[in-house]
Design an enzyme around this catalytic site. Structure first.
Site, PDB file in Angstrom:
ATOM      1  CE  LYS A  11      -3.322  -0.258  -3.569  1.00 35.86           C
ATOM      2  NZ  LYS A  11      -3.680  -0.349  -5.113  1.00 35.86           N
ATOM      3  CE1 TYR A  51      -2.435   5.444  -3.956  1.00 29.53           C
ATOM      4  CE2 TYR A  51      -4.584   5.045  -4.306  1.00 29.53           C
ATOM      5  CZ  TYR A  51      -3.912   4.390  -4.134  1.00 29.53           C
ATOM      6  OH  TYR A  51      -3.678   3.388  -3.773  1.00 29.53           O
ATOM      7  CG  PHE A  59      -1.992   5.011 -13.425  1.00 26.21           C
ATOM      8  CD1 PHE A  59      -1.804   4.892 -11.714  1.00 26.21           C
ATOM      9  CD2 PHE A  59      -0.923   5.011 -13.620  1.00 26.21           C
ATOM     10  CE1 PHE A  59      -0.840   5.273 -10.441  1.00 26.21           C
ATOM     11  CE2 PHE A  59       0.719   5.588 -12.968  1.00 26.21           C
ATOM     12  CZ  PHE A  59       0.028   5.454 -11.602  1.00 26.21           C
ATOM     13  NE  ARG A  87       7.309   0.323  -0.635  1.00 26.96           N
ATOM     14  CZ  ARG A  87       6.059   0.508  -1.531  1.00 26.96           C
ATOM     15  NH1 ARG A  87       5.325   1.367  -1.613  1.00 26.96           N
ATOM     16  NH2 ARG A  87       6.920   1.427  -2.799  1.00 26.96           N
ATOM     17  CB  THR A  93       4.233  -1.667  -8.407  1.00 24.07           C
ATOM     18  OG1 THR A  93       4.535  -0.368  -6.760  1.00 24.07           O
ATOM     19  CG2 THR A  93       2.870  -1.026  -8.456  1.00 24.07           C
ATOM     20  NE  ARG A 104       1.485  -4.295  -4.656  1.00 20.14           N
ATOM     21  CZ  ARG A 104       1.521  -3.525  -4.305  1.00 20.14           C
ATOM     22  NH1 ARG A 104       2.690  -3.111  -4.598  1.00 20.14           N
ATOM     23  NH2 ARG A 104       0.739  -2.208  -3.869  1.00 20.14           N
ATOM     24  CG  ASN A 114      -1.750  -2.831  -6.618  1.00 22.60           C
ATOM     25  OD1 ASN A 114      -2.663  -2.257  -6.096  1.00 22.60           O
ATOM     26  ND2 ASN A 114      -0.555  -2.335  -6.781  1.00 22.60           N
ATOM     27  CG  HIS A 117      -0.967   1.927  -0.648  1.00 22.26           C
ATOM     28  ND1 HIS A 117      -0.293   2.858  -1.570  1.00 22.26           N
ATOM     29  CD2 HIS A 117      -1.121   3.015   0.884  1.00 22.26           C
ATOM     30  CE1 HIS A 117       0.152   3.773  -1.230  1.00 22.26           C
ATOM     31  NE2 HIS A 117      -0.062   3.458   0.018  1.00 22.26           N
ATOM     32  CD  GLU A 128       0.389   6.240   2.354  1.00 17.41           C
ATOM     33  OE1 GLU A 128       0.222   6.756   1.110  1.00 17.41           O
ATOM     34  OE2 GLU A 128       0.564   5.454   3.194  1.00 17.41           O
TER      35      GLU A 128
HETATM   36  P1  CMP Z   1      -0.738   1.621  -4.977  1.00 18.17           P
HETATM   37  O1  CMP Z   1       0.733   1.038  -3.909  1.00 18.17           O
HETATM   38  O2  CMP Z   1      -1.774   2.107  -3.740  1.00 18.17           O
HETATM   39  O3  CMP Z   1       0.485   3.208  -5.169  1.00 18.17           O
HETATM   40  C1  CMP Z   1      -0.298   3.389  -6.112  1.00 18.17           C
HETATM   41  C2  CMP Z   1      -1.238   2.917  -7.450  1.00 18.17           C
HETATM   42  O4  CMP Z   1      -1.470   3.071  -8.244  1.00 18.17           O
HETATM   43  C3  CMP Z   1      -0.685   1.658  -7.275  1.00 18.17           C
HETATM   44  O5  CMP Z   1      -0.520   0.851  -5.902  1.00 18.17           O
HETATM   45  C4  CMP Z   1      -1.193   1.183  -8.861  1.00 18.17           C
HETATM   46  O6  CMP Z   1      -2.401   0.593  -8.172  1.00 18.17           O
HETATM   47  C5  CMP Z   1      -1.177   2.500  -8.952  1.00 18.17           C
HETATM   48  N1  CMP Z   1      -0.107   2.394  -9.956  1.00 18.17           N
HETATM   49  C6  CMP Z   1       0.661   2.637 -10.535  1.00 18.17           C
HETATM   50  N2  CMP Z   1       1.307   2.283 -11.226  1.00 18.17           N
HETATM   51  C7  CMP Z   1       0.508   1.607 -12.346  1.00 18.17           C
HETATM   52  C8  CMP Z   1       0.158   1.835 -13.412  1.00 18.17           C
HETATM   53  N3  CMP Z   1       1.248   1.754 -14.571  1.00 18.17           N
HETATM   54  N4  CMP Z   1      -0.890   1.674 -14.103  1.00 18.17           N
HETATM   55  C9  CMP Z   1      -2.032   0.902 -13.501  1.00 18.17           C
HETATM   56  N5  CMP Z   1      -1.648   1.821 -12.117  1.00 18.17           N
HETATM   57  C10 CMP Z   1      -0.605   1.717 -12.096  1.00 18.17           C
END
Ligand code: CMP
Length: 150
Positions: A11, A51, A59, A87, A93, A104, A114, A117, A128
Site C-alpha cells: 500500500k 474494496y 472506514f 495471510r 488486520t 503487520r 497496514n 493487502h 483481485e
Molecule cells: P486490507 O487487508 O487491505 O483489507 C481491507 C482494509 O480495510 C484493511 O486492510 C484495512 O486497511 C481497512 N480496515 C479494515 N478494518 C478497518 C477498521 N476497523 N478501521 C480502519 N480500517 C480498516
C-alpha cells in the site's frame, strides 16, 4: 497439496516508509514464487472495485482516499496453499492481534495504515488478480536455479 495463486498489494504507506523491499523479501524467503509485479496509482474506480465488499463501512471513505493517495505495488505470487500462507506472513488486520514476526506485527500500529493487502480466499484471489493483471502480465516459469542446487 494445492498450488494456488494469490494477490498481494504493497500500500502507499509501505512505499512511503521505504519497506517495499523488506515486504517482498519476506514472501521470497518463505518460498513463494513471484509471477507478476507492477507499480501503479489506483484510480478511484479501481479502488472501489477492489474494496467493494467494504462499501458502507465506517472506514470505507478513508480507505479509498488512502489507497488512491500514492503509488502501490501490485503482485501475483504462487505456492502450495499460497492464500493462507501469505495471510500468515502478513499477520492479522488488527495491529494488537498481529504477532511479532509477521509483517503487520513488525511494522503496523494502526489498522488504517497496514502497509500490505493480501487476498483472503482463493475466490477473492482470482477476482483481485483479474482486476489488476492481464494474463500476459503473469509469468509462468520454473525456478531453474533450484534444479541446479539440488
Ligand atoms: P486490507 O487487508 O487491505 O483489507 C481491507 C482494509 O480495510 C484493511 O486492510 C484495512 O486497511 C481497512 N480496515 C479494515 N478494518 C478497518 C477498521 N476497523 N478501521 C480502519 N480500517 C480498516
Amino acid at each position: 497439496m494445492t498450488v494456488e495463486k494469490t494477490f498481494i498489494m504493497i500500500k502507499p504507506d509501505g512505499i512511503q516508509r521505504e519497506i517495499a523491499g523488506e515486504i517482498i523479501s519476506r514472501f521470497e524467503r518463505k518460498g513463494l514464487k513471484l509471477l507478476g509485479m507492477k507499480m501503479m496509482k489506483l484510480t478511484r474506480e479501481k479502488a472501489e472495485k477492489h474494496y467493494a465488499e467494504h462499501v458502507g463501512k465506517g472506514f470505507y471513505d478513508e480507505l479509498i482516499s488512502f489507497i488512491t493517495s500514492g503509488p502501490v505495488i501490485a503482485s501475483v505470487w504462487e505456492g502450495v496453499n499460497a492464500v493462507q500462507i501469505v495471510r500468515k506472513v502478513v499477520g492479522a488486520t488488527s495491529p494488537d492481534k498481529a504477532e511479532p514476526g509477521t509483517i503487520r506485527g513488525d511494522f503496523v500500529l494502526c489498522t488504517s495504515f497496514n502497509v500490505v493487502h493480501a487476498s483472503d480466499s482463493t475466490e477473492t484471489a482470482k477476482r483481485e488478480i483479474t482486476l489488476f493483471f492481464d494474463e500476459s502480465e503473469i509469468y509462468n516459469y520454473s525456478l531453474k536455479i533450484k534444479d541446479f542446487l539440488s
